[in-house]
Design an enzyme around this catalytic site. Structure first.
Site, PDB file in Angstrom:
ATOM      1  N   HIS A 155      -3.513  15.280  -3.983  1.00  0.00           N
ATOM      2  CA  HIS A 155      -2.780  14.218  -3.271  1.00  0.00           C
ATOM      3  C   HIS A 155      -3.275  14.041  -1.836  1.00  0.00           C
ATOM      4  O   HIS A 155      -2.978  13.039  -1.197  1.00  0.00           O
ATOM      5  CB  HIS A 155      -1.277  14.531  -3.208  1.00  0.00           C
ATOM      6  CG  HIS A 155      -0.595  14.509  -4.537  1.00  0.00           C
ATOM      7  ND1 HIS A 155      -0.674  13.433  -5.395  1.00  0.00           N
ATOM      8  CD2 HIS A 155       0.194  15.438  -5.170  1.00  0.00           C
ATOM      9  CE1 HIS A 155       0.031  13.702  -6.496  1.00  0.00           C
ATOM     10  NE2 HIS A 155       0.558  14.911  -6.381  1.00  0.00           N
ATOM     11  N   ASP A 195      -3.430  16.937 -14.018  1.00  0.00           N
ATOM     12  CA  ASP A 195      -2.141  17.187 -13.366  1.00  0.00           C
ATOM     13  C   ASP A 195      -1.211  16.019 -13.736  1.00  0.00           C
ATOM     14  O   ASP A 195      -1.674  14.888 -13.905  1.00  0.00           O
ATOM     15  CB  ASP A 195      -2.347  17.243 -11.853  1.00  0.00           C
ATOM     16  CG  ASP A 195      -1.092  17.618 -11.080  1.00  0.00           C
ATOM     17  OD1 ASP A 195      -0.995  18.768 -10.638  1.00  0.00           O
ATOM     18  OD2 ASP A 195      -0.200  16.742 -10.918  1.00  0.00           O
ATOM     19  N   HIS A 197       0.740  14.392 -12.047  1.00  0.00           N
ATOM     20  CA  HIS A 197       0.806  13.365 -11.002  1.00  0.00           C
ATOM     21  C   HIS A 197      -0.563  12.700 -10.815  1.00  0.00           C
ATOM     22  O   HIS A 197      -1.596  13.327 -11.041  1.00  0.00           O
ATOM     23  CB  HIS A 197       1.237  13.996  -9.672  1.00  0.00           C
ATOM     24  CG  HIS A 197       2.556  14.697  -9.723  1.00  0.00           C
ATOM     25  ND1 HIS A 197       2.670  16.066  -9.896  1.00  0.00           N
ATOM     26  CD2 HIS A 197       3.813  14.208  -9.643  1.00  0.00           C
ATOM     27  CE1 HIS A 197       3.955  16.395  -9.904  1.00  0.00           C
ATOM     28  NE2 HIS A 197       4.676  15.285  -9.764  1.00  0.00           N
ATOM     29  N   ASP A 288       1.376  20.952 -14.546  1.00  0.00           N
ATOM     30  CA  ASP A 288       2.744  20.440 -14.483  1.00  0.00           C
ATOM     31  C   ASP A 288       3.039  19.396 -15.561  1.00  0.00           C
ATOM     32  O   ASP A 288       4.138  18.849 -15.602  1.00  0.00           O
ATOM     33  CB  ASP A 288       3.100  19.915 -13.079  1.00  0.00           C
ATOM     34  CG  ASP A 288       2.001  19.100 -12.449  1.00  0.00           C
ATOM     35  OD1 ASP A 288       1.046  18.742 -13.161  1.00  0.00           O
ATOM     36  OD2 ASP A 288       2.095  18.816 -11.232  1.00  0.00           O
TER      37      ASP A 288
HETATM   38  N1  Q9C Z   1      11.492  12.618  -4.001  1.00  0.00           N
HETATM   39  C1  Q9C Z   1       1.440  18.412  -7.123  1.00  0.00           C
HETATM   40  O1  Q9C Z   1       1.783  18.595  -8.264  1.00  0.00           O
HETATM   41  N2  Q9C Z   1       7.709  15.373  -5.237  1.00  0.00           N
HETATM   42  N3  Q9C Z   1       2.210  17.783  -6.250  1.00  0.00           N
HETATM   43  C2  Q9C Z   1       8.499  14.865  -4.158  1.00  0.00           C
HETATM   44  C3  Q9C Z   1      10.386  13.402  -3.520  1.00  0.00           C
HETATM   45  C4  Q9C Z   1       6.415  15.799  -4.815  1.00  0.00           C
HETATM   46  C5  Q9C Z   1       3.481  17.266  -6.646  1.00  0.00           C
HETATM   47  C6  Q9C Z   1       9.741  14.181  -4.646  1.00  0.00           C
HETATM   48  C7  Q9C Z   1       5.576  16.227  -5.977  1.00  0.00           C
HETATM   49  C8  Q9C Z   1       4.215  16.664  -5.529  1.00  0.00           C
HETATM   50  C9  Q9C Z   1       0.160  18.941  -6.613  1.00  0.00           C
HETATM   51 ZN    ZN Z   2       1.301  17.539  -9.907  1.00  0.00          ZN
END
Ligand code: Q9C
Ligand code: ZN
Length: 662
Positions: A155, A195, A197, A288
Site C-alpha cells: 500500500h 494479498d 487488498h 489475508d
Molecule cells: N476503516 C495490508 O493487508 N484497514 N494492509 C483500515 C479503516 C486497513 C491492510 C480500515 C487495512 C490495511 C498490508
Molecule cells: Zn492486505
C-alpha cells in the site's frame, strides 16, 4: 463419481525428490515495529505474525531444508528508486521521535498507520531483505526465496505510508533488479499480488513501465473495500508503454476461495504469464485472503495457496521470490506459508481435485477483465465455454454417507433469487487440511441445526438498536465508529422480524473502553425492573443459533465450538428463573441473560451485566462512564432510524442515561 474428489498421488517431484534451493529470511528486529495500543485493542498487524510463520516453518522441519539468509538494511539510494526524499526522511526520522504521543500524532496524519521507536529499523530490514532475497534468486544462488518480513509494503506509495505499510518492499526490490542490476539479466518481472487488498502503491510505481506486469486479485466490493476508490478496478490497465501491463481482478464480494482464485489463474493470469514470459516472479504474498482471516473475509485454504504457487513455478525457471504482505490470523498465515514453502522446496503441490465451483460473480469478473485486456493480450480474446461458466456455487451443503466419505450437493439457485447476503459456503465444505480429523472438526456441529429451528426475540438497547450495526453480528463487517470488524454468524439469514418496545428497566453506561468503540462506557440494562424507568429496546427475531453467535461475538469467543452457550434447556430454565448467568463467559460483560417476557409466543431475551456487577458499578469498583461520541451517535441514529424518537429526544434519552446516578 469417485474420481472427482480423490487425491492423486503426489509422486512427481521436479528433481527426483531432492529439494530445490529455497532461501528464507527472518529477523526478530522486524518485531520492533508495533502498535502502541492497550492490549484489548490489539492491532492486527502485530509482531507475532512473523514469529508464527517462522516458528511453524521450524517446528515442521521445513526451515532446516532451506537456506537461511541474513536480513539486510536497505540503502537510501534503493529506497529512492520508488520513494520521494521526503518519504524516506519521514520513515528514517521515526526512531528519533522520542515520545509515544508525538509518534502517534505523526502517524495520525496517514491512513491506517502506526509508528513505534523500532519502526525505522524494521522497515529498513523489510525492504533490504526483499532485495537480498531477490538478488540471490536473480544470481541463481537460490532457486527461490521467501522473505518473512514486516511491516508490509504494497500500500505504501511514492510519497506516503498507508495501510500498515511503510516502504514498498516488493516495488523496491523490483526496481533494484531492473534498474541497478541490469547485469543479472532480469529484464521482465511479473508481480503477483494475492494479498486480499489491492496493491495500490505497487500499481502506481509501475503503471507506465512495460518491464513490470503487475497483477493483483483483491476484494473491491464496488470500490468500498480497503484501500477503497477506483484504483483497483479492472479498467486500470496501465498507461503509455505500460498499457496492458497492469491487471486487476476485483472481487465483487468476500467469501471467495480456492475455486475462485484457481479460475482466475487458469483463465487470466497463467495465459498472460505465458505471453509475458517473465524472467522472475515476485509474489506480494499477503495471506489475508486465507480462510479465518479477520480482515479479508475470503477463504483460500493452504492447499489453495499451494496450487496457486505451483502454477507459477513453470515460469522463469521457477525463479520466485515471495514477500509477506498482510495476513492477520496467526494460524492461517503460518499454515499458508508452510504450504507455500513446501511447494518451493518440491516444485510440486499435492494434486487434489477441487469439488467447489466459483461464484457466478467470479465468472462475471473474469469475463470483464478478459474483455478489458484482450486488446493487449489476444490470448484473453475468446469467449469462455458455456459449460465452464455455468459451473457455479450458490449454496454447497456437505453431507457424509455411512462410509465416512463426503460428497457435495450443489444446489443451482439463480443468483437473482439468492442475494449474496444469503450465500454461504459452509466452512465444512473447505479442504483446510488433508488431515481427516481436521476436516471432522470443521463440520457443522449438531447443536447448530437443532438451535436453528428455535426462534427468540433478541432485545437490544445498545448499539445493536441500529440495524446496520446489528447486521454486522449476522453478516459480518463493521460500520463507522467500530474499530474492528465482526465475523458475523454462521447463519447469515436476516432476522424474521423487527419490533420496538419499551421496558421498565434502567439504561446506563459503564466500563472504561471497549475493543469495538474505543474509550468510553457501553450500555447496560439494569437486570431488575423498575416501574419508574422506560428503556427503548429494538427486538430482532432470530434463531437460537444466531443468538449464540451474537453471544460468542459479544464475548470475543470463537464461533467454531462444539457447544452452544445458551441451548434449548437454558431457554426453558430462563422462562421460570428470569435470568441466567452464562458460565462460559463469566468474565464477559454481558454474561447475564435476562428474560423479558414473550412476544407472540416467542421468548424475549437480552444480554446485560449481572446484579453483582451493578453493585460494583455503584460502589465505584468498576467505572461508570458516558459513551464515546461514535457509540452515542450509533445509539441515537438507531433510535431515529427505528422511528422511536426524534433526534433531540434520542440525544436527551442517551444524555439522561449517561448522567443520572445509578
Ligand atoms: N476503516 C495490508 O493487508 N484497514 N494492509 C483500515 C479503516 C486497513 C491492510 C480500515 C487495512 C490495511 C498490508
Ligand atoms: Zn492486505
Amino acid at each position: 463419481m469417485e474420481s472427482n474428489g480423490e487425491i492423486e498421488s503426489s509422486l512427481s517431484r521436479s528433481n527426483g525428490g531432492e529439494d530445490r534451493r529455497v532461501g528464507l529470511i527472518f529477523d526478530e528486529r522486524m518485531c520492533k515495529h508495533y502498535a502502541p495500543a492497550p492490549a484489548e485493542e490489539h492491532h492486527p498487524e502485530c509482531p507475532d505474525r512473523i514469529l508464527a510463520i517462522w516458528s511453524l516453518l521450524n517446528s515442521s522441519g521445513l526451515a532446516k531444508r532451506c537456506i537461511i539468509l541474513k536480513a539486510k538494511d536497505v540503502e537510501d539510494n534503493h529506497l529512492a528508486l520508488v520513494h520521494t526524499k521526503k518519504h524516506i526522511s519521514l520513515i528514517k526520522s521515526i526512531s528519533s521521535v522520542n515520545s509515544e504521543s508525538k509518534r502517534s500524532r505523526l502517524a495520525a496524519r496517514f491512513n491506517s498507520i502506526y509508528f513505534s521507536e523500532g519502526s525505522t529499523e524494521a522497515a529498513s530490514l523489510a525492504a533490504g531483505s526483499v532485495i537480498e532475497a531477490a538478488e540471490k534468486v536473480a544470481k541463481g544462488e537460490l532457486d527461490s526465496a521467501f522473505a518473512i518480513v514486516r511491516p508490509p509494503g504494497h500500500h505504501a506509495e511514492e510519497g506516503e505510508p498507508m495501510g500498515f505499510c511503510l516502504y514498498n518492499n516488493v516495488a523496491i526490490a523490483t526496481s533494484y533488479l531492473l534498474n541497478e542490476r541490469r547485469d543479472l539479466g532480469i529484464n521482465k518481472i511479473l508481480i503477483v499480488d494475492w494479498d486480499v487488498h489491492h496493491g495500490n502503491g505497487t500499481q502506481k510505481m509501475f503503471y507506465k513501465d512495460p518491464r513490470v506486469l503487475f497483477f493483483s486479485v483483491h476484494r473491491y466490493d464496488s470500490g468500498t473495500f480497503y484501500p477503497s476508490g477506483h484504483d483497483g478496478s479492472y479498467i486500470m490497465t496501465g498507461e503509455d508503454s505500460g498499457a496492458g501491463h497492469n491487471i486487476n481482478v476485483p472481487w465483487e464480494h468476500g467469501r471467495c476461495g480456492d475455486a475462485d482464485y484457481l479460475a482466475v489463474w487458469d483463465n487470466i493470469l497463467i495465459p498472460v504469464a505465458k505471453e509475458f514470459y517473465p524472467d522472475m516472479i515476485i509474489v506480494s504474498a499477503g495471506f489475508d485472503a486465507a480462510i479465518g482471516d479477520p480482515l479479508g473475509g475470503c477463504c483460500i485454504t493452504p492447499h489453495g495457496y499451494s496450487i496457486m504457487l505451483d502454477k507459477l513455478m513453470e515460469f522463469a525457471g521457477g525463479k520466485i521470490v515471495m514477500a509477506l504482505e498482510g495476513g492477520y490470523n496467526l494460524n492461517s498465515i503460518a499454515t499458508s506459508a508452510r504450504a507455500c514453502v513446501d511447494v518451493l522446496l518440491h516444485g510440486k503441490a499435492p494434486n487434489v481435485v477441487s469439488e467447489a465451483y466459483p461464484f457466478a460473480s467470479t465468472w462475471r469478473v473474469i469475463q470483464e477483465v478478459r474483455r478489458e485486456l484482450s486488446t493487449y493480450w489476444p490470448v484473453l480474446g475468446g469467449e469462455l465455454p458455456e459449460k465452464t461458466i455455468n459451473k457455479t456455487t450458490q449454496i454447497a451443503v456437505l453431507s457424509s454417507d455411512s462410509e465416512g466419505e463426503t460428497e457435495d450437493i450443489v444446489l443451482a439457485v439463480p443468483e437473482e433469487v439468492l442475494t449474496i447476503d444469503d450465500v454461504i459456503l459452509p466452512l465444512s465444505n473447505l479442504k483446510i487440511d488433508l488431515d481427516s480429523q481436521d476436516q471432522e472438526a470443521k463440520m457443522k456441529p449438531s447443536w447448530r441445526s437443532e438451535l436453528s429451528k428455535v426462534d427468540v426475540w433478541y432485545a437490544t438497547y445498545g448499539s445493536n438498536m441500529k440495524m446496520a450495526r446489528f447486521r454486522c453480528y449476522i453478516e459480518g463487517g463493521q460500520i463507522e465508529g467500530m474499530r474492528r470488524p465482526c465475523v458475523g454468524s454462521m447463519d447469515k439469514s436476516k432476522p424474521k422480524g423487527i419490533i420496538w418496545k419499551t421496558f421498565p428497566h434502567r439504561l446506563f453506561f459503564a466500563r472504561e473502553r471497549t475493543a469495538t468503540w474505543g474509550p468510553g462506557g457501553v450500555a447496560f440494562l439494569h437486570p431488575n425492573s423498575n416501574a419508574q424507568e422506560k428503556a427503548h429496546l429494538c427486538l430482532y427475531k432470530i434463531t437460537l443459533e444466531q443468538f449464540n453467535d451474537v453471544l460468542f461475538q459479544e464475548n470475543s469467543l470463537n464461533l467454531e465450538t462444539s457447544h452452544p452457550l445458551f441451548d434449548s434447556a437454558a431457554l426453558q430454565t430462563i422462562q421460570t428463573e428470569k435470568s441466567i448467568s452464562v458460565e462460559l463467559v463469566q468474565g464477559g460483560w454481558y454474561h447475564n441473560l435476562v428474560y423479558l417476557g414473550n412476544e407472540g409466543g416467542t421468548p424475549v431475551l437480552t444480554m446485560t451485566c449481572s446484579l453483582s456487577d451493578v453493585d460494583d458499578f455503584m460502589s465505584g469498583k468498576f467505572p461508570i462512564n458516558p459513551p464515546c461520541k461514535e457509540y452515542a451517535n450509533t445509539l441515537i441514529t438507531g433510535l431515529v432510524e427505528g422511528e422511536q424518537l426524534s433526534e433531540e429526544e434520542a440525544s436527551a434519552y442517551i444524555q439522561e442515561a449517561s448522567s443520572k446516578p445509578l
